[in-house]
Every structure is written in C-alpha cells, then in structure tokens.
Design a protein around this motif. Structure first.
Motif, PDB file in Angstrom:
ATOM      1  N   ASP A 318      71.442 -31.589  20.663  1.00  0.00           N
ATOM      2  CA  ASP A 318      71.719 -31.977  19.286  1.00  0.00           C
ATOM      3  C   ASP A 318      71.547 -30.762  18.381  1.00  0.00           C
ATOM      4  N   LYS A 319      71.703 -30.954  17.078  1.00  0.00           N
ATOM      5  CA  LYS A 319      71.695 -29.801  16.182  1.00  0.00           C
ATOM      6  C   LYS A 319      70.336 -29.131  16.079  1.00  0.00           C
ATOM      7  N   ARG A 320      69.275 -29.840  16.474  1.00  0.00           N
ATOM      8  CA  ARG A 320      67.932 -29.259  16.457  1.00  0.00           C
ATOM      9  C   ARG A 320      67.559 -28.640  17.803  1.00  0.00           C
ATOM     10  N   GLY A 321      68.481 -28.702  18.755  1.00  0.00           N
ATOM     11  CA  GLY A 321      68.216 -28.135  20.057  1.00  0.00           C
ATOM     12  C   GLY A 321      67.530 -29.090  21.013  1.00  0.00           C
ATOM     13  N   ARG A 322      67.507 -30.371  20.696  1.00  0.00           N
ATOM     14  CA  ARG A 322      66.923 -31.354  21.617  1.00  0.00           C
ATOM     15  C   ARG A 322      67.942 -31.670  22.716  1.00  0.00           C
ATOM     16  N   ILE A 405      68.484 -19.960  18.630  1.00  0.00           N
ATOM     17  CA  ILE A 405      67.127 -20.514  18.656  1.00  0.00           C
ATOM     18  C   ILE A 405      66.303 -19.674  19.626  1.00  0.00           C
ATOM     19  N   GLU A 409      60.825 -21.270  21.693  1.00  0.00           N
ATOM     20  CA  GLU A 409      60.801 -22.453  20.849  1.00  0.00           C
ATOM     21  C   GLU A 409      61.685 -23.561  21.417  1.00  0.00           C
ATOM     22  N   LEU A 410      62.832 -23.207  21.965  1.00  0.00           N
ATOM     23  CA  LEU A 410      63.715 -24.224  22.526  1.00  0.00           C
ATOM     24  C   LEU A 410      63.030 -24.967  23.669  1.00  0.00           C
ATOM     25  N   ARG A 413      60.238 -27.363  22.223  1.00  0.00           N
ATOM     26  CA  ARG A 413      60.773 -28.561  21.568  1.00  0.00           C
ATOM     27  C   ARG A 413      61.100 -29.672  22.568  1.00  0.00           C
ATOM     28  N   ASN A 414      61.337 -29.287  23.804  1.00  0.00           N
ATOM     29  CA  ASN A 414      61.809 -30.267  24.773  1.00  0.00           C
ATOM     30  C   ASN A 414      60.818 -30.605  25.878  1.00  0.00           C
TER      31      ASN A 414
END
Length: 790
Positions: A318-322, A405, A409-410, A413-414
C-alpha cells in the motif's frame, strides 16, 4: 553399528544445557580413528563399478558386456535385463502433490538401471563386479553401449516448449507438476488495489552437493535368514531401511542398514540410490559381499544436485509500504528423475518460508515442475527454506529503493510484533514465539549500521565499492516425527543413548549427552551414543529439516522422566522408604527431608549386579521410549553482511558478517555457532561462485573442481559476529527450534543484497546468483558504457 564412547579424561565433568561443551567426537576423527563406509571391508568381498551413460538423452538399444566379462578378475556384469525378473521396486518420490486441476502429479518410474532410455549423463546402465576395485573399473570401461542419441534439454523453460525433446511418454510437455498454492482471486485483488508492485526475476542457481565423503556401500546377503545387510552413509537408518526394503521388494525386517561416521550429506545421503539396489542384487546372486566407493568425478553426476529454480517474484504494497500480498511464479527443474522429495523445494516450502517474519496477509505460489536431461535434484541444506527467504528479502530491498523508503524502516513496518503472537500465516503455519523487531534492532546495533558511511568512504579511498545487505529469515523446520529415545544403563557403568536421528557432522553425541546430564545427572563422560544400526531401533525419523535436537532431545527428556519413575520405586525399596517420599535431583534419589540417598549410577550398577528385588519392581533403569510427533518450530534471525567489490576485476569479498538468531533453547552454543559458520559459508558459495553448467548436449561442463568453484577458507569473512536472542518454543520439552539450515537462509539474501547495494551507484538494481567476478565486472562495464553514451 555407530557407537561412540568419550575419552576417560572427561568422565567426571558435568556439562548441562546451555554450556559451550567441546565436541567430544573430534579427537576420534582428527586421530584418523573414524569408521566411514569405505573403511568397512567384509571377508571375501568383491568390488563393483558402474557403467554410466555418456549421453544426456537417447534410446538404449543394447549393452555389450562380452569383452568386460572376459577381462581378468571379472565375476559378473548386470544390466537392467538381469534385474528385471527380480521385480525390484521403483526408487520412490514420497511427495503427493496435486496439480492445479486436482489431478495427481506425474511420477515416472525409475528403476535401478536404465533399460529403455538414458536420460542424463551419468545415468547408470550396468554394474561390473570383479575381484578388485581396479579390475572392476577397467572392465566397466570395456562395456559398450548402443545408444541412439536424442536431442537434450537442460532448462525447464525449454523443456515445456512445444516440440521439446520428451523424456517420458507419460509426462506430456515434460511436466511433472503444475503446482498452485493460495487464493488466486484474493491475491489478484490485492495486487489490483496496491499502490506499488515490485517484480523481480530471480534465479536460484543449481549447485553440486560436494559432501566431503563420497558415497559408498558394502552389501551382503544371508541365505539362511533371507536378510540383506547394507553398510552405507545415511541421515537415519530406520526410515531408510524401510525404503531400501521396498526397493528390493522384501519385508522391512529382511533389511539391515548400518551407518558409521558420515562425512557430510546436506540432504543428499538420505535417499535410496540405484547403486544400492545393484550391490544388494549382486551380493545375493554371487553369495559374497560386494563393495563400491564412488569416485569424486563420478560423484558430480551420480549424486543429487541442489536448488535450480527460476521465479518471478512479486510484492504488492500500500502507499505506506505495508505488505498486501506476495506472488511467486516460476519453474522447478527436477532433473531427469524424481528424487524422494524433489518437488517439495520449489513448491510448498516456498509458500511456507517466503512469508518470513512479516505480516504478509496473502501468498500465492505457481510452479511448473518439469524433467530435464540433467542430474536429478534432491534436498540440499534448507530444501526450499533459504530460497523462500531469499526471494522475500530481495523483494523488500528492491521495493524500498523503488518507493524511496528506508530498507530498515520498510522491514520494521511489516514485522510481526511479540504482542501479536501467536500469529497465523496464510500458509497454514502459526508462529508461537519470538521477538522479531527486538532481534532485528540488535543485529543493526551489532553491525554498527550507523557507522557504515565512514566504512564506505574508507573503501572508496582504497578503490573498492562497499555494500551492506540485510537477510532477515524465518524458516519452518520439519515437524519432529516419532523418534526413539532409548536409555540403556550398561554393565560397564556407561549409559547408551539410542536414537533414530543421525549425526553426519553436527555433533549430536555432545549435545545429546548434555541433555541427559542435565536431566539425570549422568556424568557427561559416561554417555555413549548408538544411532547407526537399524536392528537396534524401534523408531526413527532421521536427521533433516533442523529437527534433531527437537526430536531426539525431546525423546531423551521424556525417557529420562520414565527412568526417574522406575528409579524412585527401586530407590524406595533400597532406602526402606515409601515411594512418595523419594525425591530426585542432580543425579541422586533421596528421602525427602533427609540426607539419605543413592546416586542414580550406583543404583543402576546394583541392578546390573543382580540386586535381589521383589517381583513387582523394575530389574533395570533402562527404557526404550518413542517421542510422538510435535509441531514445527520457527527459528529466525537477522544476518547483515558487508562486501567490498574491486571494480577492476569484479571480485567480491565478504568483509563483515553479523548474525543474531533465535533458536529457542540452545543446548550447546559453540556447536550452534559452528553450524552457522558452515551454513553461512555454504550460502556465500552459492551466492558468489558455485555455478553448475550444462552444454546444449546435456554434458556437465562444471564436472570437476577444476571447473566448479567451492568456497575456501579465504572466502569466509575475516570475523563472524554471532549472538543469540532465544525465545523458546512451547511445543517441545526442550523449547528448542533447530539451527542446522539457518546459515544458508540468512546468508543468501544478506550477501546478495550487499552486492546490489555496492553496485547501486552504477544503477544496478539486481544481480543473479552467482555473482561471479565476470558477472559483476560485466555489469560494471555495461553501466559505464551506458553512462558514457548518455
């Protein structure tokens, strides 16, 4: 029979779980006192040599062995026609996958010797038996083959094309399996709504197994009992005995398998090979033992190869990198025949292991498995686990670069957090324990992630390109199957652990002895290990899938509890107390609240001496116990590699390597670290140098160490930084998770991500394995020419 007794000078030491005990196996091996299969010689034995196809594909019209039969010392020559009346069984593939449409996968029959066609260079066609090994090899060279040579195909993409050479009539298009896993509609919807999609074409290069000890075997047959005995390397004698019996068409109790020391396997020696059937046939027919030892050059085409998959990997975000979904579409090269687990690595193990430590909601795997005119593919250290992690970690680095990103951090986030455990994945697995973010942060700290810029500048001053790569991994171990945990208190004052797993380099004796010492207080130096005689076992799942300490360790723990219960009853009678008043701790039975007691070894000795007991009490402390199956475990970790590349030559050097791992309870940290060192270097070999090449006729071009490059000591990182952050699993008595395959799982992605990072200044976004000097140099030259042209 593989029985090992430790040196006397450690007899009084007490080393329990968690201590870095030195491998007590090593003094025997470094003194040259090991007993490998080639060290076995039986009275009156004959020797065998195999005639192998020099062509990758062809119709076998005839085998002329008359000249060979007339040569000095030759006793017999056997072909497929000689074996056919015996109705021997096929060499089985035990996988039962279904095609996408629900139909069963195709399993072409492989018998011990080729009869109608030859399908790869090295395909065994005949066996020569003579009085000496040299006579057998000389005669094998005199056998002539009448083969109508057919076109060969070595890559799956070519094998499934219309008009490609067909290996089997029952496998149209050379397709063995059209595998699908996942919900295709949901995955497609996730990709359709994604803000970003990353796609990569990834090659999982074929490797030659290269065990230190070549395969060998000695077969004998007892006419009175109708039993075969085979001395051969294995990864566990109990299950392989059954598979050998099936191949010979005899009941399981008519097969006896004995394994001594084993010099490496990596998955390969767990299989039944054609040579074993031929040797046992010859031993029965000739009424004499028959011995065979593989030659190193022959091993390149007679052993199984590993890996060999090409895949298009996709990650939807998604746009947040999820992460929204992953999809893997590719080809698995099975080689010319299906091995026992040949289709597993490129199918289900990709689905289970590509998810890693991330909250990946959906996964889809589409794999076409096909046969080609190449050496068959078998399990190789990790067997799909390193591949799955490699695919995911390359996707993440690429997605981070494409989306702007930070790669750290990527990942953060996941990651599944400890609070979210247990975590159910879309592959049907459930993560039960771990701290993935904490482990990840500790790896970054240990690798001095923030100080990399200064190190890169220093490398640049020396004319080198420096890159760093992350390799987070989580792998699904093989579920611990029924495993024997026999504990036998011997008359000589030692205790024998009887187990169905088998040590082929890992150091089981030391680790198992530590568990027993911890649970029963048996002196470390008085423990023996019996693992390689199928007649001595009642169960055994063998070693593989990083499950040995979980399976055998759990069996030892449960067997120890049974010993204590038996011992409490006998100790109560000896000490003249009630059973309920007997306590056990640190190897001693005592009456609660007193100092009166008896050591477990003293009690065992008195029983062995014939202690006069009431008829209802045990006459020995020995037990034979079978640990039942347990769920898989999920070892995980983060590896961080730094490389330097010489742009003038393309040579890549791994200059720093940090690994932080969660293996649950660690029985022996020194052995675990050693396992990781070996696995990491093995991964470096595949990532940077090992390349198996066939020409257009199916000839193995890299068929010797002159052509096939293995990693050497100089190729290892100068220093390994190793740390453990254990989070024990609740699903086995030790809380262990397994570690044997983790080195490869972490090193493939970390090293290749580092190589890409080092070349990123040239606009390089991906490099296929192996990143050889020529491949890297070529990329640099192409990028330089492109820049000059612009």
């Amino acid at each position: 029979m593989n029985v090992r007794t430790p040196p006397d000078d450690v007899a009084t030491m007490q080393f329990g779980i968690g201590q870095p005990v030195k491998r007590q196996e090593d003094p025997i091996l470094v003194r040259g006192e090991g007993r490998y299969t080639d060290d076995v010689s039986l009275p009156g034995q004959l020797y065998a040599a195999f005639v192998r196809s020099p062509h990758a594909h062809g119709v076998l019209k005839g085998v002329d062995a008359e000249a060979a039969r007339a040569m000095p010392g030759v006793v017999a020559v056997y072909t497929a026609a000689d074996l056919a009346p015996m109705n021997y069984g096929a060499l089985k593939c035990v996988m039962g996958f279904a095609n996408r449409d629900g139909s069963p996968m195709t399993k072409p029959v492989r018998l011990a010797l080729a009869s109608d066609k030859v399908r790869f260079v090295g395909d065994p066609v005949a066996v020569v038996v003579a009085k000496t090994a040299l006579q057998a090899r000389d005669a094998a060279e005199a056998v002539t083959l009448d083969i109508d040579v057919l076109p060969a195909v070595t890559r799956v993409e070519d094998a499934i094309k219309p008009g490609a050479p067909l290996l089997y009539d029952e496998a149209p298009g050379n397709r063995i399996l059209d595998y699908h896993y996942g919900d295709a509609e949901k995955v497609a919807a996730a990709f359709a709504k994604a803000a970003h999609v990353t796609r990569l074409s990834l090659l999982n290069n074929r490797v030659v197994v290269n065990a230190m000890e070549p395969r060998a075997a000695v077969a004998s047959y007892d006419r009175k009992s109708g039993r075969f005995t085979l001395y051969a390397p294995s990864q566990g004698v109990f299950g392989k005995r059954n598979n050998l019996a099936d191949a010979m068409g005899v009941p399981h109790d008519k097969m006896h398998l004995v394994t001594g020391h084993v010099g490496g396997s990596f998955g390969m020696k767990g299989s039944v090979f054609p040579e074993y059937v031929c040797l046992m046939h010859a031993a029965r027919e000739l009424r004499k033992p028959v011995k065979w030892t593989d030659q190193r050059s022959e091993s390149f085409v007679s052993d199984h190869h590993g890996r060999d998959m090409e895949v298009v990997a996709e990650l939807a975000l998604d746009k947040r990198g999820r992460f929204l979904a992953t999809r893997f579409t590719g080809y698995g090269n099975m080689g010319a025949y299906l091995t026992a687990v040949g289709p597993m690595m490129t199918t289900l193990n990709i689905a289970k292991n590509s998810i890693g430590m991330y909250r990946t909601p959906l996964v889809e795997v589409n794999t076409v498995c096909a046969v080609t005119n190449t050496v068959p593919i078998g399990a190789y250290r990790g067997a799909g686990r390193p591949e799955g992690n490699y695919y995911m970690e390359r996707l993440i680095d690429t997605a981070a670069a494409e989306m702007g990103i930070d790669k750290v951090e990527l990942r953060r986030r996941n990651m599944v957090t400890p609070e979210q455990l247990p975590w159910a994945t879309p592959a049907g697995t459930v993560y039960d324990s771990g701290d993935f973010p904490g482990l990840f942060d500790r790896a970054l700290e240990a690798a001095d992630w923030k100080g990399f810029t200064a190190r890169r500048r220093d490398s640049h001053r020396r004319g080198k390109l420096r890159g760093r790569g992350i390799g987070c991994y989580l792998e699904v171990t093989a579920p611990p199957s029924n495993e024997m945990g026999g504990l036998h208190f011997e008359a000589d004052g030692t205790v024998t652990i009887v187990t169905g797993t088998l040590d082929y380099g890992q150091g089981h004796w030391s680790a198992f002895a530590q568990v027993l010492h911890e649970k029963l207080g048996v002196p470390f130096g008085r423990v023996r290990l019996l693992q390689g005689d199928s007649d001595k076992l009642i169960a055994g799942g063998g070693t593989g899938g990083s499950k040995s300490i979980m399976a055998s360790g759990a069996a030892i723990v449960e067997a120890s509890e049974l010993v204590v219960e038996k011992g409490r009853r006998v100790a109560a009678w000896v000490l003249e107390a009630g059973v309920a008043d007997i306590e056990f701790a640190k190897g001693r039975f005592t009456i609660a609240g007193t100092d009166r007691g008896i050591d477990i070894m003293d009690l065992a000795a008195r029983l062995n001496e014939g202690l006069d007991l009431p008829p209802d009490l045990p006459k020995t402390l020995s037990v034979d116990h079978v640990f039942k199956q347990a769920p898989s475990a999920y070892p995980n970790g983060c590896h961080i590699a730094e490389v330097e590349i010489d742009p003038a030559t393309g040579e890549t050097e791994v200059v720093s390597y940090v690994m932080v791992n969660d293996f649950g309870t660690v029985v022996n940290p020194m052995l675990v670290e050693g396992q990781l060192h070996g696995g990491v270097v093995q991964g470096i070999g595949q990532a940077l140098m090992e390349q198996t090449l066939f020409d257009e006729d199916g000839q193995l071009v890299t068929g010797s160490y002159m052509d096939y490059r293995l990693p050497r000591a100089a190729d290892a990182p100068p220093v390994f930084t190793f740390e453990s952050r254990p989070r024990p699993t609740p699903h086995n008595p030790l809380g262990a998770k397994g570690c044997g395959e983790a080195g490869c799982a972490g090193s493939l992605p970390s090293v290749m991500n580092a190589v890409v990072d080092a070349l990123s200044g040239y606009g390089v976004r991906h490099v296929d394995m192996p990143a050889t000097p020529l491949a890297v140099w070529t990329l640099i030259q192409e990028a330089s020419r492109k820049e000059a042209a612009e």
